[in-house]
Design an enzyme around this catalytic site. Structure first.
Site, mmCIF file in Angstrom:
data_model
loop_
_atom_site.group_PDB
_atom_site.id
_atom_site.type_symbol
_atom_site.label_atom_id
_atom_site.label_comp_id
_atom_site.label_asym_id
_atom_site.label_seq_id
_atom_site.Cartn_x
_atom_site.Cartn_y
_atom_site.Cartn_z
ATOM 1 N N ARG A 16 0.611 -1.406 2.081
ATOM 2 C CA ARG A 16 -0.551 -1.007 2.866
ATOM 3 C C ARG A 16 -0.986 -2.080 3.859
ATOM 4 O O ARG A 16 -0.740 -3.257 3.673
ATOM 5 C CB ARG A 16 -1.719 -0.675 1.925
ATOM 6 C CG ARG A 16 -1.513 0.605 1.158
ATOM 7 C CD ARG A 16 -2.630 0.870 0.184
ATOM 8 N NE ARG A 16 -2.699 -0.138 -0.872
ATOM 9 C CZ ARG A 16 -3.598 -0.136 -1.833
ATOM 10 N NH1 ARG A 16 -4.531 0.795 -1.858
ATOM 11 N NH2 ARG A 16 -3.595 -1.063 -2.774
ATOM 12 N N THR A 58 -14.466 -3.198 -3.729
ATOM 13 C CA THR A 58 -13.041 -3.300 -4.026
ATOM 14 C C THR A 58 -12.816 -4.136 -5.273
ATOM 15 O O THR A 58 -13.655 -4.965 -5.634
ATOM 16 C CB THR A 58 -12.264 -3.924 -2.843
ATOM 17 O OG1 THR A 58 -10.861 -3.833 -3.097
ATOM 18 C CG2 THR A 58 -12.637 -5.391 -2.627
ATOM 19 N N ASP A 99 3.392 -3.050 -2.618
ATOM 20 C CA ASP A 99 2.255 -2.504 -1.868
ATOM 21 C C ASP A 99 2.513 -2.740 -0.386
ATOM 22 O O ASP A 99 2.557 -3.885 0.061
ATOM 23 C CB ASP A 99 0.961 -3.187 -2.316
ATOM 24 C CG ASP A 99 -0.294 -2.470 -1.832
ATOM 25 O OD1 ASP A 99 -0.203 -1.723 -0.841
ATOM 26 O OD2 ASP A 99 -1.354 -2.668 -2.443
ATOM 27 N N GLU A 108 -5.419 6.992 1.127
ATOM 28 C CA GLU A 108 -5.214 8.375 0.687
ATOM 29 C C GLU A 108 -4.392 8.463 -0.594
ATOM 30 O O GLU A 108 -3.379 7.786 -0.750
ATOM 31 C CB GLU A 108 -4.494 9.140 1.795
ATOM 32 C CG GLU A 108 -4.234 10.596 1.465
ATOM 33 C CD GLU A 108 -3.589 11.343 2.612
ATOM 34 O OE1 GLU A 108 -3.768 12.559 2.697
ATOM 35 O OE2 GLU A 108 -2.901 10.704 3.423
ATOM 36 N N ARG A 113 0.250 3.819 -1.784
ATOM 37 C CA ARG A 113 0.332 2.416 -1.368
ATOM 38 C C ARG A 113 1.318 2.254 -0.208
ATOM 39 O O ARG A 113 2.014 1.258 -0.092
ATOM 40 C CB ARG A 113 0.691 1.494 -2.538
ATOM 41 C CG ARG A 113 -0.422 1.400 -3.576
ATOM 42 C CD ARG A 113 -0.354 0.144 -4.417
ATOM 43 N NE ARG A 113 0.837 0.078 -5.227
ATOM 44 C CZ ARG A 113 0.966 0.664 -6.421
ATOM 45 N NH1 ARG A 113 -0.030 1.348 -6.923
ATOM 46 N NH2 ARG A 113 2.087 0.553 -7.094
#
Length: 202
Positions: free
Chosen positions: A128, A149, A126, A54, A94
């Site tokens: 995530r 990606t 990051d 998101e 992230r």
């Protein structure tokens, strides 16, 4: 408690009709993770997949500071055309959330890059996690995928996942003056596979 399907419904979009499926650990979670499954998807074949984290500023408001909204739109276009799945994970900025992402933007305006700004705020570059996306893909029956990606960490997350990643599909967006430095940081510091022009005169 593992995440489960909580609701699903057909969703007509400019890119075709998808089945939108909400995944969460409880039925009334206000921030479920989302799977957008094109009606053309055949899970007996390798499935085109985009895992998108998101980004309210880019996805909703069209921010030019990043390439997120344009990547999401392109992923929906390609999966709508060819069949495939877009996984939308609720891990804004992230993984640091919208408020901290806005704070990071202010630091970037003072000269820090996107990675340095996260570190300055006390976060990893990051944070995530893609395990939830893997759970969702398994629930959807995707055994073999082609992953859209540029991020090597997403590719690595499928090692020993039980899902066979057979190909990487680049998802490159033409840079803008406003996001050239951001993309350069992703390329140089985070190892993203992006082919950038040598200058930012677009």
């Amino acid at each position: 408690m593992p995440i489960q399907r909580q609701a699903e419904t057909p969703l007509p979009t400019p890119h075709g009709t998808f089945r939108i499926i909400a995944y969460a650990d409880e039925e009334n979670n206000p921030m479920p993770h989302i799977a957008m499954v094109s009606e053309k998807t055949d899970t007996s074949q390798p499935v085109l997949v985009r895992i998108h984290s998101e980004c309210m500023t880019g996805d909703v408001f069209g921010s030019l500071r990043c390439d997120c909204g344009e990547q999401l739109d392109e992923a929906l276009r390609k999966t709508g055309e060819e069949g495939g799945i877009v996984i939308y994970l609720r891990q804004e900025g992230r993984g640091i959330g919208l408020i901290n992402k806005m704070r990071a933007y202010n630091l970037q305006d003072k000269g820090l890059n996107t990675a340095e700004a996260n570190l300055h705020l006390g976060f990893e570059i990051d944070t995530r996690d893609y395990d939830i996306a893997i759970q969702m893909l398994k629930d959807l029956g995707a055994q073999s995928i082609k992953l859209m990606t540029n991020n090597p960490e997403k590719i690595d997350s499928f090692i020993d996942s039980g899902i066979n990643l057979i190909d990487r599909v680049p998802l490159e967006i033409k840079p803008h003056q406003e996001n050239y430095g951001y993309l350069q940081t992703k390329q140089k510091l985070m190892g993203h596979m992006i082919d950038l022009p040598k200058n930012n005169n677009h």
